[in-house]
Scaffold this motif. Sequence first.
Motif, PDB file in Angstrom:
ATOM      1  N   GLY A  59       0.812  -1.213   0.000  1.00 54.74           N
ATOM      2  CA  GLY A  59       0.000   0.000   0.000  1.00 54.74           C
ATOM      3  C   GLY A  59       0.844   1.262   0.000  1.00 54.74           C
ATOM      4  O   GLY A  59       0.518   2.251  -0.667  1.00 54.74           O
ATOM      5  N   THR A  60       1.954   1.234   0.734  1.00 55.05           N
ATOM      6  CA  THR A  60       2.841   2.397   0.771  1.00 55.05           C
ATOM      7  C   THR A  60       3.491   2.639  -0.583  1.00 55.05           C
ATOM      8  O   THR A  60       3.562   3.779  -1.068  1.00 55.05           O
ATOM      9  CB  THR A  60       3.931   2.187   1.841  1.00 55.05           C
ATOM     10  N   VAL A  85      -3.398  10.197  -1.551  1.00 55.68           N
ATOM     11  CA  VAL A  85      -3.776  10.535  -0.172  1.00 55.68           C
ATOM     12  C   VAL A  85      -4.683   9.462   0.413  1.00 55.68           C
ATOM     13  O   VAL A  85      -4.521   9.038   1.566  1.00 55.68           O
ATOM     14  CB  VAL A  85      -4.449  11.911  -0.132  1.00 55.68           C
ATOM     15  N   ILE A  86      -5.647   8.998  -0.360  1.00 58.06           N
ATOM     16  CA  ILE A  86      -6.558   7.940   0.107  1.00 58.06           C
ATOM     17  C   ILE A  86      -5.759   6.690   0.482  1.00 58.06           C
ATOM     18  O   ILE A  86      -6.004   6.053   1.509  1.00 58.06           O
ATOM     19  CB  ILE A  86      -7.603   7.629  -0.973  1.00 58.06           C
ATOM     20  N   GLY A  87      -4.791   6.319  -0.337  1.00 56.73           N
ATOM     21  CA  GLY A  87      -3.977   5.145  -0.057  1.00 56.73           C
ATOM     22  C   GLY A  87      -3.196   5.270   1.235  1.00 56.73           C
ATOM     23  O   GLY A  87      -3.173   4.341   2.052  1.00 56.73           O
ATOM     24  N   ALA A 113      -2.405   3.620   7.066  1.00 57.71           N
ATOM     25  CA  ALA A 113      -2.258   3.986   8.473  1.00 57.71           C
ATOM     26  C   ALA A 113      -3.286   3.261   9.343  1.00 57.71           C
ATOM     27  O   ALA A 113      -2.958   2.740  10.414  1.00 57.71           O
ATOM     28  CB  ALA A 113      -2.400   5.502   8.639  1.00 57.71           C
ATOM     29  N   PHE A 114      -4.535   3.198   8.899  1.00 55.89           N
ATOM     30  CA  PHE A 114      -5.574   2.494   9.659  1.00 55.89           C
ATOM     31  C   PHE A 114      -5.287   0.995   9.733  1.00 55.89           C
ATOM     32  O   PHE A 114      -5.508   0.358  10.777  1.00 55.89           O
ATOM     33  CB  PHE A 114      -6.951   2.746   9.045  1.00 55.89           C
ATOM     34  N   VAL A 153      -4.812  -4.063  12.447  1.00 63.23           N
ATOM     35  CA  VAL A 153      -4.612  -5.459  12.027  1.00 63.23           C
ATOM     36  C   VAL A 153      -3.164  -5.859  12.282  1.00 63.23           C
ATOM     37  O   VAL A 153      -2.245  -5.084  12.020  1.00 63.23           O
ATOM     38  CB  VAL A 153      -4.955  -5.650  10.537  1.00 63.23           C
ATOM     39  N   SER A 154      -2.977  -7.069  12.799  1.00 64.84           N
ATOM     40  CA  SER A 154      -1.629  -7.594  13.035  1.00 64.84           C
ATOM     41  C   SER A 154      -1.603  -9.087  12.757  1.00 64.84           C
ATOM     42  O   SER A 154      -2.655  -9.743  12.697  1.00 64.84           O
ATOM     43  CB  SER A 154      -1.202  -7.337  14.485  1.00 64.84           C
ATOM     44  N   GLU A 155      -0.409  -9.638  12.611  1.00 61.46           N
ATOM     45  CA  GLU A 155      -0.256 -11.074  12.393  1.00 61.46           C
ATOM     46  C   GLU A 155      -0.827 -11.866  13.572  1.00 61.46           C
ATOM     47  O   GLU A 155      -1.450 -12.923  13.390  1.00 61.46           O
ATOM     48  CB  GLU A 155       1.231 -11.432  12.202  1.00 61.46           C
ATOM     49  N   GLU A 156      -0.624 -11.359  14.785  1.00 58.72           N
ATOM     50  CA  GLU A 156      -1.102 -12.066  15.976  1.00 58.72           C
ATOM     51  C   GLU A 156      -2.626 -12.133  16.015  1.00 58.72           C
ATOM     52  O   GLU A 156      -3.210 -13.169  16.355  1.00 58.72           O
ATOM     53  CB  GLU A 156      -0.572 -11.376  17.233  1.00 58.72           C
ATOM     54  N   LYS A 157      -3.277 -11.043  15.679  1.00 61.42           N
ATOM     55  CA  LYS A 157      -4.747 -11.037  15.673  1.00 61.42           C
ATOM     56  C   LYS A 157      -5.295 -11.964  14.591  1.00 61.42           C
ATOM     57  O   LYS A 157      -6.290 -12.662  14.798  1.00 61.42           O
ATOM     58  CB  LYS A 157      -5.266  -9.617  15.461  1.00 61.42           C
ATOM     59  N   LEU A 158      -4.648 -11.984  13.440  1.00 60.37           N
ATOM     60  CA  LEU A 158      -5.086 -12.892  12.377  1.00 60.37           C
ATOM     61  C   LEU A 158      -4.956 -14.345  12.819  1.00 60.37           C
ATOM     62  O   LEU A 158      -5.848 -15.163  12.573  1.00 60.37           O
ATOM     63  CB  LEU A 158      -4.261 -12.661  11.116  1.00 60.37           C
ATOM     64  N   ALA A 159      -3.851 -14.688  13.477  1.00 56.32           N
ATOM     65  CA  ALA A 159      -3.646 -16.059  13.936  1.00 56.32           C
ATOM     66  C   ALA A 159      -4.716 -16.461  14.948  1.00 56.32           C
ATOM     67  O   ALA A 159      -5.200 -17.597  14.952  1.00 56.32           O
ATOM     68  CB  ALA A 159      -2.262 -16.205  14.549  1.00 56.32           C
ATOM     69  N   ALA A 160      -5.128 -15.537  15.796  1.00 55.61           N
ATOM     70  CA  ALA A 160      -6.135 -15.839  16.811  1.00 55.61           C
ATOM     71  C   ALA A 160      -7.511 -16.090  16.215  1.00 55.61           C
ATOM     72  O   ALA A 160      -8.331 -16.816  16.787  1.00 55.61           O
ATOM     73  CB  ALA A 160      -6.209 -14.696  17.819  1.00 55.61           C
TER      74      ALA A 160
END
Length: 441
Positions: free
Chosen positions: A106-107, A196-198, A203-204, A209-216
């Motif tokens: 995205g960046t 700008v939208i990207g 940032a949001f 969202v993180s790898e740990e939350k996805l794994a859970a």
Amino acid sequence: MTLHIDEGASTMLSSEVSSDPPRPTLTSRAFPWVVFALTFGLLLSDYMSRQVLSAIFPLLKSEWGLTDTQLGSLTGVVALAVGVLAVPLSILGDRFGRVRAILAMGTVWSLATLGCAIASSYGQLMLARLLLGVGEAAFGSVGLAVVLAVFPASRRAALTGAFMAGGVFGAVFGVAIGGLLAERMGWRASFVAMAVIGFVLVAFYRLLVSEEKLAAHRVDVDPATVSSYRPKLSTLFATPAVLLAYAGSGVQLFVAGSLYGWLPSYLHRAYGLEVDRAAVSAAGFFLLMGAGMILCGVLTDRLCAAVPVRKWTTSIVYAAITLVALGLAFSQSPGAWQLVLIGVGAFFCAGTAGPAGAMVANLTPEPLRATAFGTLTLANNLLGLAAGPFVMGVLADRYGLATAFQTLPFVCALTIVLLWAGRSCYPASLARGQRKVEVER
């Protein structure tokens, strides 16, 4: 397991008919929908940055004296980069973290979009568009893998169709907003707004969202086993059905890519619309295309719960309707009836996206899911989204844009042949793929 149940409880496939594994009790049930919303939003940004160029074709043609072939190449180079890099970058996403890959992509594409805004020549704009494609290359595959990992398998076609429709809706917003901004503030402002939208969405995503939350929240038969199992890359091409799913999906998206790239210009030339009105009108057809992807995916899930091979049948039907509608539309003069038929063709032309994604998911193992979707993205772009705008530009230079559009029914006919062949070998390919994974384990 019978051959009729391609989502049967196996080490390779999640189950559509068995109960879904319980989610961890300490995490929020809303999280999967947060993942979907943010990933979908980034896909919107992806395609807004990619397709905003179509809205300003007439301005670039006038200001820089570009040919239709050059304009088509500016669109096609993005899809070409996406196609070439989708698989290797998807492999990296599977290996080193899908969330990190999404944030990086995205960046990069947002920075490249800013580069488009400051380009002062065709060569500079081509370079910026190439970098845009590099940034977007694996987002569709990695993003879809992230979404499907936190939802049950019974929603695969609907979720895939809805997710991929984000590309169409992104094209809608990119063309409509880009056309309006270009008419009032100049074409460079269109690229700045997309960038700008990207950046805001990246940032949001980083915050929520993180790898740990996805794994859970992962929905797998055996998460511990899945995380440690690394199937061979050859699994992605191990059966005839999965190869035909890649090819059939890619060829059909030649039609969608052609409409993305050239429908605003067709409305400008054939109907005499101003640039902004042509862009907004084309956006309406793209909106129909996105709605068709979602509804065709939902319909496929409902019809295929008991007989999954019908995924192929529904895809064949969608391609056949597109063939008839667009064949009739571009065989007559501009007018209300032609617009109605273009609308019907636009609604169904990408309806194969959801079923194709579900087919590929069913025929490939979860640890390679992003790579599998990267392979599908490769086919979609090289055979469809890159080839469509470029080939149409070449044909338009030689024969005129209206004549170029008359070739689209022949593309649909090829899609039908490929999908019919895939349908014939699907049950045997499904069983063969399962046996291959069991042997590797």
